[in-house]
Design an enzyme around this catalytic site. Structure first.
Site, PDB file in Angstrom:
ATOM      1  N   LYS A  35      -2.179  15.420 -30.166  1.00  0.00           N
ATOM      2  CA  LYS A  35      -1.390  15.680 -31.383  1.00  0.00           C
ATOM      3  C   LYS A  35       0.088  15.869 -31.084  1.00  0.00           C
ATOM      4  CE  LYS A  35      -2.402  20.611 -31.467  1.00  0.00           C
ATOM      5  NZ  LYS A  35      -3.039  21.723 -32.129  1.00  0.00           N
ATOM      6  N   GLY A  40       0.422  17.648 -22.044  1.00  0.00           N
ATOM      7  CA  GLY A  40      -0.077  18.998 -22.306  1.00  0.00           C
ATOM      8  C   GLY A  40       0.947  20.090 -22.037  1.00  0.00           C
ATOM      9  N   HIS A 440       5.685  20.216  14.948  1.00  0.00           N
ATOM     10  CA  HIS A 440       6.558  21.293  15.388  1.00  0.00           C
ATOM     11  C   HIS A 440       8.005  20.843  15.297  1.00  0.00           C
ATOM     12  CE1 HIS A 440       7.986  24.731  17.627  1.00  0.00           C
ATOM     13  NE2 HIS A 440       8.732  23.907  18.351  1.00  0.00           N
TER      14      HIS A 440
END
Ligand code: NAI
Length: 454
Positions: A35, A40, A440
């Site tokens: 809608k 979202g 590293h």
């Protein structure tokens, strides 16, 4: 019938759009109803906008503290409206990206309010305005909304009161901010506005912030935030709000505090009404849709994923839940496991965790061992976090030494925690993990160091 689909999805957030993408990719005929804007809450007014603003705030904070690294800068300021404009640009770009993915995967996106009419032998009938759609399977991903508690005077206090939605559309940084609720939303906004110069006070009902996360880390994080100027009132119960004044009780005494704005962040609740769920008899539990570990509801061919289940309420869990549904619909055999869900608070510093906390291990009466190291055991952390501290904690089963939980306080733990999720998912033991080579120098080496600290 032209409007007949293999899968109809209600709601285009991280559960819905990811399920749509996967299902479309596997050749299912999919319709997705949304809608509002696709993406979202997460994309439009949650995860993405907050992280965009938090990044601007972090840059500002780092610029102010550049002297610690031998860099001098003068006249450092920020333009909040530009930060907001950038946030809107980032959101827009991602919304367009999701829309493009839907197109690529032949998902029909229907913009409008979907309403479930009924379920017959032909399928589930869904209506958007005057148009009807029929689907063999239905996935409900209607998400959640802010829970606004019934605090006397709260409603009458008008635009002084913010939820996370309004906080993301402010036109200026408030001079002072009271935050009711020291959960994830509360702490992320506390960190954001503290970095931008607001006087922030958090009022939390429980005796520690960020319930559910490993307590040793949350206590340590709160102490770090306090040093940065955020004020905390724990074990405090809000009794009344009166305009810009909040009245709370602590240790049997009443206190009154005032601020320009009051943010309410005491949780979210699943959205289960207004779209015809009752017409097909879907069962609820504790306010959310009841599902099994395959995200099936009590009604055949009807599934639910994401916040609407009221369970994990995290975007990344939602996406995975949506994938479980699609995997099972397309011939797979998949189920949800919640034992390695990462939880991250994107404050500065970040707090990340996955698997069991020490509290949960104790409560479950699991025989466990724990090792912990300060973040300063990683050379790269020292190099990049002058004057900062943090903690890495690893929890393993006492007998088999399998990893049960990992919790890290310090930057950039949000980018490291997935490694721990993989270790838990793969049921890796300490001796196996000690054989893994880490790059590293990286902050991630703190994990490797901690594997050897048992
Ligand atoms: P939350 O459930 O995380 O925290 C709410 C806090 O408010 C709790 O500490 C609770 O004890 C406290 N509280 C409840 N009633 C209170 C009252 N009357 N007075 C004072 N304190 C009160 O809820 P939050 O922070 O609103 O977040 C909602 C959802 O959104 C959560 O499920 C969260 O996981 C999700 N979220 C996740 C993020 C992330 O993963 N980084 C970011 C933002 C939200």
């Amino acid at each position: 019938m032209e409007n007949k689909f293999d899968l109809a999805i209600l709601g285009g957030g991280p559960a819905g759009y990811v399920a749509a993408e996967r299902a479309g990719d596997r050749g299912l005929k999919v319709v997705l109803f949304e809608k509002s804007d696709i993406g979202g809450i997460c994309l439009n007014e949650g995860c993405i906008p907050t992280k965009t603003l938090l990044y601007s705030a972090k840059l500002y904070h780092n610029a102010l503290n550049a002297g610690r690294y031998g860099v001098s800068a003068e006249g450092i300021t920020f333009d909040f409206q530009k930060m907001m404009a950038r946030k809107n640009k980032v959101v827009k770009k991602l919304v367009l990206g999701v829309a493009a993915k839907m197109k690529q995967n032949n998902v029909l996106v229907v913009k409008g309010e979907a309403y479930i009419e009924n379920r017959t032998a032909n399928g589930i009938r869904i209506r958007v305005d005057e148009t009807e759609f029929l689907a063999v399977n239905l996935l409900i991903c209607t998400g959640s909304e802010t829970f606004v508690p019934k605090i006397p005077g709260l409603e009458a206090s008008g635009d002084i009161i913010l939820t996370s939605r309004e906080a993301l559309t402010l036109s200026e940084v408030p001079d002072s901010l009271i935050i009711i609720g020291g959960g994830v939303i509360g702490i992320e906004f506390a960190s954001l506005f503290n970095s931008l110069g607001s006087k922030v006070m958090v009022i939390e009902m429980l005796d520690e912030i960020l319930p559910g996360m490993d307590r040793e880390l949350t206590t340590m994080a709160r102490e770090i935030f306090s040093k940065k100027g955020i004020e905390f009132n724990l074990s405090s119960q809000i009794t009344r709000v009166n305009g810009n004044e909040a009245i709370f009780e602590k240790d049997g005494k009443s206190f009154s505090v005032k601020a320009d704005k009051i943010l309410v962040s005491v949780g979210r609740v699943p959205v289960t009404i207004g779209f015809g769920l009752e017409n097909i008899g879907v069962e609820l539990i504790r306010g959310g849709i009841k599902v099994n570990d395959r995200m099936r509801t009590n009604i055949p061919n009807v599934f639910a994923a994401g916040d609407v289940t009221g369970f994990s309420m995290l975007a990344h869990t939602a996406s995975r839940e949506g994938e479980v549904v699609v995997n099972n619909l397309t011939g797979g055999n998949d189920r949800m496991r919640y034992n390695a869900v990462p939880g991250v608070v994107y404050s500065n510093p970040e707090i990340s965790g996955t698997g069991l906390t020490e509290e949960a291990a104790r409560e479950k009466k699991i025989d466990y061992r724990v090792a912990k190291l300060p973040m300063t055991f990683a050379g790269r952390f020292i190099a990049e976090n002058e004057g900062e501290t943090g903690l890495c904690k690893v929890i393993v089963g006492a007998r088999n030494q399998e990893v049960l939980g990992v919790h890290i306080l310090g930057n950039p733990s949000s980018e490291l925690i997935y490694g721990a999720c993989m270790a838990i998912e793969a049921e890796m033991t300490l001796s196996e993990l000690r054989e893994i080579i880490f790059p590293h120098p990286t902050v991630s080496e703190i994990l490797r160091e901690t594997f050897f600290a048992f």
